[in-house]
Design an enzyme around this catalytic site. Sequence first.
Site, PDB file in Angstrom:
ATOM      1  N   LYS A 105       0.856  -1.186   0.000  1.00  0.00           N
ATOM      2  CA  LYS A 105       0.000   0.000   0.000  1.00  0.00           C
ATOM      3  C   LYS A 105       0.888   1.231   0.000  1.00  0.00           C
ATOM      4  O   LYS A 105       2.021   1.195   0.493  1.00  0.00           O
ATOM      5  CB  LYS A 105      -0.898   0.025   1.252  1.00  0.00           C
ATOM      6  N   GLY A 217     -20.167   6.960   3.090  1.00  0.00           N
ATOM      7  CA  GLY A 217     -19.085   7.199   2.125  1.00  0.00           C
ATOM      8  C   GLY A 217     -19.675   7.096   0.733  1.00  0.00           C
ATOM      9  O   GLY A 217     -20.445   6.159   0.444  1.00  0.00           O
ATOM     10  N   TYR A 218     -19.371   8.065  -0.120  1.00  0.00           N
ATOM     11  CA  TYR A 218     -20.009   8.078  -1.439  1.00  0.00           C
ATOM     12  C   TYR A 218     -18.976   8.366  -2.519  1.00  0.00           C
ATOM     13  O   TYR A 218     -19.189   9.161  -3.424  1.00  0.00           O
ATOM     14  CB  TYR A 218     -21.126   9.135  -1.447  1.00  0.00           C
ATOM     15  N   GLY A 219     -17.833   7.677  -2.419  1.00  0.00           N
ATOM     16  CA  GLY A 219     -16.797   7.812  -3.441  1.00  0.00           C
ATOM     17  C   GLY A 219     -16.906   6.644  -4.397  1.00  0.00           C
ATOM     18  O   GLY A 219     -17.991   6.140  -4.679  1.00  0.00           O
ATOM     19  N   ASN A 220     -15.772   6.179  -4.886  1.00  0.00           N
ATOM     20  CA  ASN A 220     -15.778   5.071  -5.842  1.00  0.00           C
ATOM     21  C   ASN A 220     -16.529   3.869  -5.275  1.00  0.00           C
ATOM     22  O   ASN A 220     -17.387   3.289  -5.938  1.00  0.00           O
ATOM     23  CB  ASN A 220     -14.336   4.696  -6.212  1.00  0.00           C
ATOM     24  N   GLY A 222     -18.537   3.603  -2.272  1.00  0.00           N
ATOM     25  CA  GLY A 222     -19.886   3.839  -1.746  1.00  0.00           C
ATOM     26  C   GLY A 222     -20.905   4.110  -2.834  1.00  0.00           C
ATOM     27  O   GLY A 222     -22.014   3.546  -2.821  1.00  0.00           O
ATOM     28  N   TYR A 223     -20.551   4.956  -3.794  1.00  0.00           N
ATOM     29  CA  TYR A 223     -21.519   5.305  -4.842  1.00  0.00           C
ATOM     30  C   TYR A 223     -21.884   4.079  -5.687  1.00  0.00           C
ATOM     31  O   TYR A 223     -23.064   3.777  -5.885  1.00  0.00           O
ATOM     32  CB  TYR A 223     -20.976   6.437  -5.736  1.00  0.00           C
TER      33      TYR A 223
END
Length: 422
Positions: A105, A217-220, A222-223
């Site tokens: 990472k 969370g609403y990024g890659n 979550g969305y």
Amino acid sequence: MANQNPFHHALQQLEHAATLGKIPADVLEILKRPQRIIEVSIPVRMDDGTVKVFEGYRVQYNDARGPFKGGIRFHPKTNLAEVKALAFWMAIKCATVDIPFGGGKGGVTVDAKSLSPRELEALSRGWVKSLYKNIGPEVDVPAPDVYTTPQIMGWMVDEYSKLTGKWQPGTFTGKPLTIGGALGREYSTGLGGLFVLNQLMGKLKKKPSQTTVAVQGYGNVGYFMAKLLHEAGYKVVAASDSHGGIMDVAKKGMDPDVIMKGKKEHGGITATYGNVTDAKKYRAVTNEQLLALSVDVLVPAALENAITEKNAGKIKASIVLEMSNGGVTPDADAKLHRKNIVVAPDILANAGGVAGSYFEWVQNITNSYWTEKKFTTELKETMERAFDAVWKAHDTYGTDLRTAAWIVATKRIGDAITARGI
Ligand code: NAD
């Protein structure tokens, strides 16, 4: 105060699985430490003419099963303990879904949202300039993570190829389609989560149409998770981003694309409340409130330590689909287990991302490209196989799904270490 160091959490998870799964002592000793830690200072010429130096990291945790693999995070709170934990979880995750990668990472301590596009590109290229000798398609393959995007992967693969003098798209995954990205990779983390949830729903004899979900969370991740759940007939009744969220009071289910449109137009999900949503049907919620809603499935899809021993007692969902890495702390995990809440752990639930990255890498190194259908079919098979292996270990050892996944994974890594010799 409870320990919030994610690397300590990863070690606790390892020790617990090693005891129950009787992991050999020498394998355990090797897995307690990363193979290599690289810390770099990345100078960037800012738009105002000054030079700012950012701290960057790459942790190469274990490559017994194949090249190190894992994303790069740009976040103001990113630090070495976090990157070490994320790298360890990547090694465990790749083994859980049985793809031939180890774990790594990377990260940069930066508020990416405060940079101009030119500064962001300079920082991304700077990360590669500092680390290109340590990565490569057969060595270590980075990808996007929190606040890094396909565009950033595009700049990075370009910089890598310029520095090495050859076009090597297999060095990074999660790239734009035009330069070797894979059809399906963009939503593969969410789709993998859906496949895992569907399997679990089958075991628990529950129906999607009668199941409400809250997504944090609403990024890659979550969305796409929300969108795919909605399309599969689940009712997504609450969603949030870093500023807060909204919930559908009648619990009929929201259209995730309307939420995304509102988030883009108004700068956040809470701001969509009353703007693109009907204020009478919706209510604004904080991130803490969202976690405690009366829903069937809770999906943490933001950062680690969202569910801790402090708020675990308030969780009312019967399933937690842990899409963020380290979203549930070990203390919280134990509390949820005691309350009979089933946690589908990160190392299984969000592994569709790295499985998709593996498919992208295979296409890059063979220079032969798949249809979207082939990609999603392979993903379904990979995730269902992994779910079956974890479920079997959960039955055999009489343990929760996280410990079962750790047992499956550490045995596979242990076998590779033994086969290669120490
Ligand atoms: P992203 O940058 O695309 O989105 C992060 C989202 O989280 C944003 O909507 C942001 O507003 C929100 N957020 C940030 N802080 C928050 C907070 N304190 N409370 C609520 N929301 C907050 O990142 P992503 O790629 O979607 O990653 C999310 C999680 O999933 C991370 O834990 C990441 O490591 C993990 N993950 C990502 C992938 C992948 O393919 N992108 C794969 C596996 C796991």
